[in-house]
Design an enzyme around this catalytic site. Structure first.
Site, PDB file in Angstrom:
ATOM      1  CG  MET A   1      -5.196   7.027   3.633  1.00  0.00           C
ATOM      2  SD  MET A   1      -3.603   6.895   4.502  1.00  0.00           S
ATOM      3  CE  MET A   1      -3.144   8.614   4.568  1.00  0.00           C
ATOM      4  CB  CYS A   2      -7.395   3.675  -0.925  1.00  0.00           C
ATOM      5  SG  CYS A   2      -6.837   4.176  -2.568  1.00  0.00           S
ATOM      6  CB  THR A   3      -2.308   2.623  -2.488  1.00  0.00           C
ATOM      7  OG1 THR A   3      -3.122   2.856  -3.634  1.00  0.00           O
ATOM      8  CG2 THR A   3      -1.179   1.672  -2.844  1.00  0.00           C
TER       9      THR A   3
ATOM     10  CB  SER B   1      -6.662  -1.393   1.409  1.00  0.00           C
ATOM     11  OG  SER B   1      -7.425  -0.633   2.306  1.00  0.00           O
TER      12      SER B   1
END
Length: 411
Positions: free
Chosen positions: A203-205, A208
């Protein structure tokens, strides 16, 4: 976005013979003329053993349809079986009612269930099975079921126990169809590498640091859709062109922001009946055995023969080798079973026999047993009492059969 097509399986259990006579008032003059053109005369592509005759297979009179899905509004624009009044009803039942009322003499039996809800006695009755499934797990399960029905005498396969499987599917502008003769030709698991494992992006990829077109698509699907609610409270429907177009446009905007190229509609977005006819009538040589097509820039098709894998976990009938050092942990074995391109299991349960007793090493599907066997994941194979040559029995939702593995200790 994942393929979201209805799970549909047609099972042909009896074919009628029409010698030009009416059958209980259901037939009429000229009803089978279009079929007779193929069955009553030879041609350049007919099967070598085919003998034209007026007494030939003319149609499928009894068809069983298994489907676990109900009709949604988005299903109405892609076929002719469903109407607005049918929304919410089981697809199998509506399709059966439509065909039964439209085609005299044909009986379609619907089953509003999963294919896994039936045992071997149910599938043993059919002559041909056609799968139009959107799930690799379901495909592998049906493949395993038909392999389990095979009979061998002194190691020789009994041809009468073979039930042909016609499998087909589509994704975006691509499609494929294949003919599988269990025990004779390559099965689903023989070519499992053709179905890459499901990829989940962090999810961070996605939020962001997007780097791929897929990251942009997932951003639009997972984050933007629930936030912007472009169609109100409606959930994202992979069968709705308007929904897919919205995701496509948002993904393009996201890609442009991060200078990512390659976002295409393909990423977001009939041959089977012919092969059934070939096998049922022997009028023509069946597909041998895999056909793929691409309709992106004009129609392109390619046919090739998928070969059987000698050590296929589904149809080779020999225990699979598991090569690990004695110091390897059970967790490593579990990861291999799920991550290997040739196995791709989902939630394997591992059992073995120790000191004459059956012992469950790990089972995930039952909470109480999972909690009890979880500590085994951190133990080495040697600590678990396993030895070189030990057989492990692995059960998984991808197959109705238990798969046997032979542990081979490496140094």
């Amino acid at each position: 976005l994942p393929d979201i097509y209805c799970i549909l399986m047609y099972c042909v259990s009896r074919m009628a013979v029409d010698g030009g006579h009416r059958d209980g008032g259901c037939d009429w003059d000229g009803r089978w003329n279009h079929v007779r053109k193929f069955l009553e005369r030879p041609g350049p592509f007919t099967h070598p053993d085919f003998e034209p005759s007026t007494e030939a297979l003319s149609g499928f009179r009894l068809i069983h349809v298994v489907d676990m899905d109900t009709i949604d509004v988005s299903n109405l624009n892609r076929q002719f079986l469903f109407r607005p009044k049918d929304v919410g009803r089981p697809k199998a039942e509506v399709a059966a009612d439509f065909i039964n009322s439209r085609i005299p003499g044909c009986k379609v039996v619907p089953h509003f269930k999963k294919i896994q809800d039936f045992d071997d006695s149910f599938y043993r009755q059919f002559h041909i099975i056609v799968c139009g499934l959107d799930s690799i797990i379901a495909r592998r399960w049906m493949n395993g079921m038909l392999i389990s029905l095979l009979s061998y005498e002194d190691g020789v396969l009994d041809p009468s126990s073979i039930i042909p499987l016609i499998d087909g599917g589509t994704e975006g502008f691509k499609g494929n169809a294949r003919v599988i003769l269990p025990g004779m030709t390559a099965c689903i698991d023989c070519t499992l590498e053709l179905y890459p494992p499901q990829i989940n992006f962090p999810m961070c990829t996605i939020a962001s640091m997007p780097r791929l077109p897929e990251h942009c698509i997932e951003y639009a699907r997972i984050l933007q859709w629930p936030k912007e609610k472009p169609f109100g409270e409606t959930s994202l429907d992979g069968d709705n062109p308007e929904h897919i177009q919205w995701v496509f446009e948002r993904a393009q905007e996201r890609a442009a922001e991060f200078s990512i190229t390659g976002v295409t509609y393909r990423l977001t977005q009939a041959t089977c009946a012919t092969e059934v006819f070939k096998i049922a009538t022997s009028a023509y040589i069946p597909l041998n055995n895999y056909l793929v097509f691409n309709d992106v820039d004009g129609l392109y098709s390619y046919t090739f023969e998928a070969e059987r894998k000698e050590n296929c976990s589904a149809c080779s009938q020999v225990p699979q080798d598991l090569q690990f050092p004695p110091s390897a942990k059970l967790q490593e074995v579990l990861e291999y079973l799920t991550e290997s391109a040739s196995l791709q299991m989902k939630s394997p349960a591992i059992t073995t026999t120790l000191e004459g007793k059956n012992k469950t090493l790990y089972l995930q599907s039952v909470k109480s047993i999972e909690e009890r066997t979880r500590p085994n994941l951190c133990k080495t194979l040697k600590e678990l009492g396993l030895s070189d040559g030990q057989e492990l029995a692995v059960a998984d939702i991808t197959t109705p059969q238990t798969v046997l593995f032979k542990l081979n200790f490496t140094t």
